[in-house]
Write a protein that holds these residues in place. Structure first.
Motif, PDB file in Angstrom:
ATOM      1  N   PRO A  24      11.791  43.816  80.534  1.00 16.51           N
ATOM      2  CA  PRO A  24      11.294  42.784  79.628  1.00 16.51           C
ATOM      3  C   PRO A  24      12.166  41.540  79.694  1.00 16.51           C
ATOM      4  N   ASP A  25      11.559  40.382  79.431  1.00 10.22           N
ATOM      5  CA  ASP A  25      12.344  39.149  79.452  1.00 10.22           C
ATOM      6  C   ASP A  25      13.162  39.025  78.167  1.00 10.22           C
ATOM      7  N   ASP A  26      14.133  38.129  78.171  1.00  4.94           N
ATOM      8  CA  ASP A  26      15.046  37.975  77.043  1.00  4.94           C
ATOM      9  C   ASP A  26      14.341  37.550  75.764  1.00  4.94           C
ATOM     10  N   GLY A  27      13.314  36.691  75.885  1.00  2.00           N
ATOM     11  CA  GLY A  27      12.580  36.255  74.699  1.00  2.00           C
ATOM     12  C   GLY A  27      11.844  37.405  74.028  1.00  2.00           C
ATOM     13  N   THR A  28      11.269  38.285  74.825  1.00  2.43           N
ATOM     14  CA  THR A  28      10.579  39.452  74.290  1.00  2.43           C
ATOM     15  C   THR A  28      11.562  40.367  73.575  1.00  2.43           C
ATOM     16  N   VAL A  29      12.675  40.650  74.212  1.00  3.33           N
ATOM     17  CA  VAL A  29      13.677  41.532  73.620  1.00  3.33           C
ATOM     18  C   VAL A  29      14.238  40.924  72.340  1.00  3.33           C
ATOM     19  N   ASP A  30      14.483  39.619  72.333  1.00  2.00           N
ATOM     20  CA  ASP A  30      15.011  38.960  71.145  1.00  2.00           C
ATOM     21  C   ASP A  30      14.022  39.065  69.979  1.00  2.00           C
ATOM     22  N   THR A  31      12.753  38.767  70.223  1.00  2.00           N
ATOM     23  CA  THR A  31      11.743  38.860  69.161  1.00  2.00           C
ATOM     24  C   THR A  31      11.605  40.300  68.685  1.00  2.00           C
ATOM     25  N   PHE A  32      11.602  41.236  69.616  1.00  2.00           N
ATOM     26  CA  PHE A  32      11.512  42.656  69.288  1.00  2.00           C
ATOM     27  C   PHE A  32      12.702  43.064  68.408  1.00  2.00           C
ATOM     28  N   ALA A  33      13.917  42.680  68.804  1.00  2.00           N
ATOM     29  CA  ALA A  33      15.115  43.026  68.036  1.00  2.00           C
ATOM     30  C   ALA A  33      15.096  42.397  66.648  1.00  2.00           C
ATOM     31  N   ARG A  34      14.637  41.153  66.555  1.00  2.00           N
ATOM     32  CA  ARG A  34      14.559  40.501  65.244  1.00  2.00           C
ATOM     33  C   ARG A  34      13.530  41.214  64.349  1.00  2.00           C
ATOM     34  N   THR A  35      12.461  41.698  64.951  1.00  2.00           N
ATOM     35  CA  THR A  35      11.466  42.463  64.189  1.00  2.00           C
ATOM     36  C   THR A  35      12.099  43.751  63.664  1.00  2.00           C
ATOM     37  N   LEU A  36      12.832  44.437  64.514  1.00  2.00           N
ATOM     38  CA  LEU A  36      13.508  45.667  64.077  1.00  2.00           C
ATOM     39  C   LEU A  36      14.500  45.362  62.967  1.00  2.00           C
ATOM     40  N   TRP A  37      15.260  44.283  63.123  1.00  2.00           N
ATOM     41  CA  TRP A  37      16.231  43.899  62.102  1.00  2.00           C
ATOM     42  C   TRP A  37      15.509  43.556  60.798  1.00  2.00           C
ATOM     43  N   GLY A  38      14.429  42.797  60.892  1.00  2.00           N
ATOM     44  CA  GLY A  38      13.702  42.371  59.691  1.00  2.00           C
ATOM     45  C   GLY A  38      12.975  43.505  58.990  1.00  2.00           C
ATOM     46  N   GLU A  39      12.448  44.439  59.761  1.00  2.00           N
ATOM     47  CA  GLU A  39      11.667  45.529  59.180  1.00  2.00           C
ATOM     48  C   GLU A  39      12.511  46.740  58.791  1.00  2.00           C
ATOM     49  N   ARG A  41      16.294  46.992  58.743  1.00  2.00           N
ATOM     50  CA  ARG A  41      17.744  46.814  58.666  1.00  2.00           C
ATOM     51  C   ARG A  41      18.402  47.715  57.628  1.00  2.00           C
ATOM     52  N   THR A  42      17.643  48.272  56.706  1.00  2.00           N
ATOM     53  CA  THR A  42      18.228  49.182  55.712  1.00  2.00           C
ATOM     54  C   THR A  42      18.078  50.646  56.125  1.00  2.00           C
ATOM     55  N   GLU A  43      17.500  50.883  57.288  1.00  2.00           N
ATOM     56  CA  GLU A  43      17.259  52.248  57.760  1.00  2.00           C
ATOM     57  C   GLU A  43      18.423  52.769  58.596  1.00  2.00           C
ATOM     58  N   THR A  44      18.387  54.064  58.858  1.00  2.00           N
ATOM     59  CA  THR A  44      19.336  54.684  59.772  1.00  2.00           C
ATOM     60  C   THR A  44      18.979  54.284  61.201  1.00  2.00           C
ATOM     61  N   LEU A  45      19.815  54.658  62.135  1.00  2.00           N
ATOM     62  CA  LEU A  45      19.535  54.401  63.540  1.00  2.00           C
ATOM     63  C   LEU A  45      18.196  55.018  63.931  1.00  2.00           C
ATOM     64  N   ARG A  46      17.932  56.230  63.502  1.00  2.00           N
ATOM     65  CA  ARG A  46      16.661  56.898  63.818  1.00  2.00           C
ATOM     66  C   ARG A  46      15.493  56.154  63.173  1.00  2.00           C
ATOM     67  N   GLY A  47      15.701  55.593  62.000  1.00  2.00           N
ATOM     68  CA  GLY A  47      14.651  54.815  61.349  1.00  2.00           C
ATOM     69  C   GLY A  47      14.327  53.542  62.105  1.00  2.00           C
ATOM     70  N   ILE A  48      15.345  52.896  62.664  1.00  2.00           N
ATOM     71  CA  ILE A  48      15.121  51.693  63.476  1.00  2.00           C
ATOM     72  C   ILE A  48      14.381  52.072  64.750  1.00  2.00           C
ATOM     73  N   GLU A  49      14.770  53.181  65.366  1.00  2.00           N
ATOM     74  CA  GLU A  49      14.070  53.657  66.560  1.00  2.00           C
ATOM     75  C   GLU A  49      12.611  53.986  66.246  1.00  2.00           C
ATOM     76  N   ALA A  50      12.351  54.507  65.065  1.00  2.00           N
ATOM     77  CA  ALA A  50      10.975  54.827  64.669  1.00  2.00           C
ATOM     78  C   ALA A  50      10.125  53.562  64.552  1.00  2.00           C
ATOM     79  N   VAL A  51      10.681  52.500  63.987  1.00  2.00           N
ATOM     80  CA  VAL A  51       9.944  51.242  63.897  1.00  2.00           C
ATOM     81  C   VAL A  51       9.705  50.679  65.305  1.00  2.00           C
ATOM     82  N   ALA A  52      10.678  50.830  66.194  1.00  2.00           N
ATOM     83  CA  ALA A  52      10.488  50.403  67.588  1.00  2.00           C
ATOM     84  C   ALA A  52       9.341  51.186  68.228  1.00  2.00           C
ATOM     85  N   ALA A  53       9.248  52.463  67.915  1.00  2.00           N
ATOM     86  CA  ALA A  53       8.156  53.284  68.448  1.00  2.00           C
ATOM     87  C   ALA A  53       6.811  52.779  67.941  1.00  2.00           C
TER      88      ALA A  53
END
Length: 166
Positions: A24-39, A41-53
């Motif tokens: 993936p390009d850097d812009g895609t990864v950045d937007t994806f990461a910001r989405t994970l952070w925004g959605e 950020r109060t979750e555990t590592l597994r919770g962040i991975e679940a939102v990524a899924a």
């Protein structure tokens, strides 16, 4: 329960703009990461991975859509989100010259790693194919029609096809 491996299916039009390595390009990864952070950020590592899924599962339902477009449909990108400025401003390192990263920066660096792994198809899906989720303290109308596929942290996850609200 068997785990599915998330495998992105590149859109035909997007294939020509991908880097030579096919990642993936850097812009895609950045937007994806910001989405994970925004959605999540109060979750555990597994919770962040679940939102990524969930992001990747939604992308699989729309093969022509870019991951960044899927991400921007999440509530954290809403104009009325009070944390939207922080979402746009967070960086994976501390202020210049400080030598120390904030907790937001450390968490964002983690979200970047998870986003890269998910977009590259290297993240297992702990949600059972979920495309929807909600916090445990609320019950959206659509949730009454679906059976949860996973409970991770304080969130319930559901698998639903096209046409179900996101």
């Amino acid at each position: 329960m068997t785990r599915r491996r998330l495998v992105p299916v590149p859109a035909p039009a997007a294939a020509s703009v991908r880097p030579a390595a096919g990642g993936p390009d850097d812009g895609t990864v950045d937007t994806f990461a910001r989405t994970l952070w925004g959605e999540a950020r109060t979750e555990t590592l597994r919770g962040i991975e679940a939102v990524a899924a969930v992001v990747m599962n939604r992308a699989a339902l729309e093969p022509g859509a870019a991951i960044s477009d899927i991400c921007r449909r999440f509530p954290c990108w809403s104009a009325d989100n009070p944390a939207r400025f922080r979402l746009s401003a967070v960086q994976p390192s501390g202020p210049a010259g400080s030598g120390r990263a904030s907790s937001d920066a450390l968490l964002f660096a983690t979200c970047l790693r998870i986003a890269r792994r998910a977009a590259a198809g290297l993240l297992d899906d702990p949600t059972g194919g979920a495309t929807l989720y909600h916090d445990g303290g609320v019950l959206p109308d659509w949730a009454a029609r679906l059976a949860p596929t996973a409970e991770i942290g304080d969130r319930l996850f559901y698998a639903a096809g096209p046409g179900v609200p996101s």
